[in-house]
Motif scaffolding. Structure first.
Motif, PDB file in Angstrom:
ATOM      1  N   THR A  17      -0.135  -5.907  -0.219  1.00  0.00           N
ATOM      2  CA  THR A  17       0.424  -6.214   1.086  1.00  0.00           C
ATOM      3  C   THR A  17       0.422  -4.983   2.000  1.00  0.00           C
ATOM      4  O   THR A  17       0.190  -3.864   1.551  1.00  0.00           O
ATOM      5  N   LYS A  18       0.674  -5.238   3.283  1.00  0.00           N
ATOM      6  CA  LYS A  18       0.800  -4.189   4.315  1.00  0.00           C
ATOM      7  C   LYS A  18      -0.478  -3.374   4.471  1.00  0.00           C
ATOM      8  O   LYS A  18      -0.443  -2.169   4.736  1.00  0.00           O
ATOM      9  N   THR A  19      -1.625  -4.027   4.336  1.00  0.00           N
ATOM     10  CA  THR A  19      -2.887  -3.296   4.413  1.00  0.00           C
ATOM     11  C   THR A  19      -3.194  -2.792   5.820  1.00  0.00           C
ATOM     12  O   THR A  19      -4.087  -1.958   5.985  1.00  0.00           O
ATOM     13  N   GLU A  78      -4.642   2.924   5.884  1.00  0.00           N
ATOM     14  CA  GLU A  78      -5.264   4.186   6.273  1.00  0.00           C
ATOM     15  C   GLU A  78      -4.205   5.243   6.574  1.00  0.00           C
ATOM     16  O   GLU A  78      -4.343   6.413   6.174  1.00  0.00           O
ATOM     17  N   ALA A  79      -3.140   4.827   7.235  1.00  0.00           N
ATOM     18  CA  ALA A  79      -2.089   5.775   7.618  1.00  0.00           C
ATOM     19  C   ALA A  79      -1.410   6.392   6.400  1.00  0.00           C
ATOM     20  O   ALA A  79      -1.021   7.562   6.416  1.00  0.00           O
ATOM     21  N   VAL A 119       0.832  -1.209   0.000  1.00  0.00           N
ATOM     22  CA  VAL A 119       0.000   0.000   0.000  1.00  0.00           C
ATOM     23  C   VAL A 119       0.866   1.259   0.000  1.00  0.00           C
ATOM     24  O   VAL A 119       0.391   2.340  -0.369  1.00  0.00           O
ATOM     25  N   THR A 120       2.114   1.128   0.397  1.00  0.00           N
ATOM     26  CA  THR A 120       3.016   2.282   0.445  1.00  0.00           C
ATOM     27  C   THR A 120       3.583   2.662  -0.923  1.00  0.00           C
ATOM     28  O   THR A 120       4.228   3.699  -1.049  1.00  0.00           O
TER      29      THR A 120
END
Length: 280
Positions: A166-168, A172-173, A143-144
């Motif tokens: 990945t890294k869900t 939101e952050a 997500v980044t």
């Protein structure tokens, strides 16, 4: 310039033949390969570590081969799962090739293996052009990395049979726009399934393994439009699956390998070390 293109096509054609042979050899023993492609730092190893652990818990015989330019760090992590793991150091080569993979599997891959997970070198350019004899090709993005990743790397995402986010847990952050990502994936690969995962929180745990086992059992596999348009032969990853022949000269900031090699040669180097998992 024509001679360069002809040489690249010859190398890729040779790779496709090796891939066909490897896919058939794996099928004959009841196994399939899953080719995982992503940028560096996407969380590919963390996801794979989780999937291997789940396979071990379920008693499903799997194995993993991980490729890097240097270090055995990923193999050390993956071996903690207790499944057979092998590290391939590519000595600067930015991708795996079918013949290289076949050599490293010869005499190592356990006969009972049902699914071989191949963690390709971390980059979305060169690996996208090389069929490894896989039955399931997976493109991953964290997500980044931005919602436009599929548009920046259309070959990698356009030829995928499955896409994994990945890294869900931090989506939101970082203000990840899921709708925009889905739309962009749909532009390069209409109809492909997208899985959303978080190795840290266990979200989507086991889904990749489930999809791989379904393929092994003969279940349907998404055949990308790009593969059909560019001469895919019906295999999920498609030997002859549409090579981006310009990949050797199109490295950008995501592809910081600095090897300076000419992709026209056979890439018949690379050595392997084994991290021995407890197979009991």
């Amino acid at each position: 310039m024509c001679r360069v293109v002809d040489l690249q096509q010859a190398v890729l054609a040779k790779n496709d033949r090796s891939a066909q042979d490897l896919r058939a050899a794996l099928a004959a023993r009841g196994a399939i390969a899953v080719n995982l492609l992503s940028s560096p730092g996407s969380g590919k190893t963390a996801l794979l570590e989780s999937e291997l652990g789940i396979a071990r818990e379920r008693g499903i015989p799997v194995a993993a081969l991980t490729a890097d330019l240097a270090t055995e760090n990923d193999a050390t992590r993956l071996a903690r799962s207790g499944v057979p793991v092998k590290q391939v150091l590519t000595d600067g080569l930015c991708h795996l090739e079918a013949s290289m993979l076949g050599r490293h599997l010869d005499g190592w891959l356990p006969e009972a293996t049902q699914v071989l997970f191949v963690e390709n070198v971390g980059n979305l350019v060169c690996p996208a052009s090389y069929d490894l004899g896989e039955s399931l090709r997976v493109a991953l993005a964290a997500v980044t990395e931005g919602e436009d990743k599929p548009l920046k790397y259309p070959t990698a995402f356009g030829l995928a049979n499955l896409v994994v986010v990945t890294k869900t847990d931090i989506a939101e952050a970082v203000e990840f726009d899921e709708a925009a990502f889905r739309a962009n994936v749909g532009r390069v690969n209409p109809g492909v399934e997208i899985l959303f995962t978080s190795a840290r929180r266990g979200l989507g745990a086991g889904l990749l393994l489930d999809r791989a086992l379904a393929v092994r059992e003969g279940g349907p596999v998404h055949l990308p439009v790009m593969a059909r348009q560019q001469g895919g032969d019906g295999h999920p990853a498609g030997s002859g699956h549409g090579h981006d022949h310009g990949h050797a000269h199109d490295h950008d900031h995501e592809h910081d390998h600095g090897h300076g090699t000419d992709h026209g040669h056979g890439h018949e180097h690379g050595h392997a070390t084994v991290a021995s998992g407890d197979r009991s």
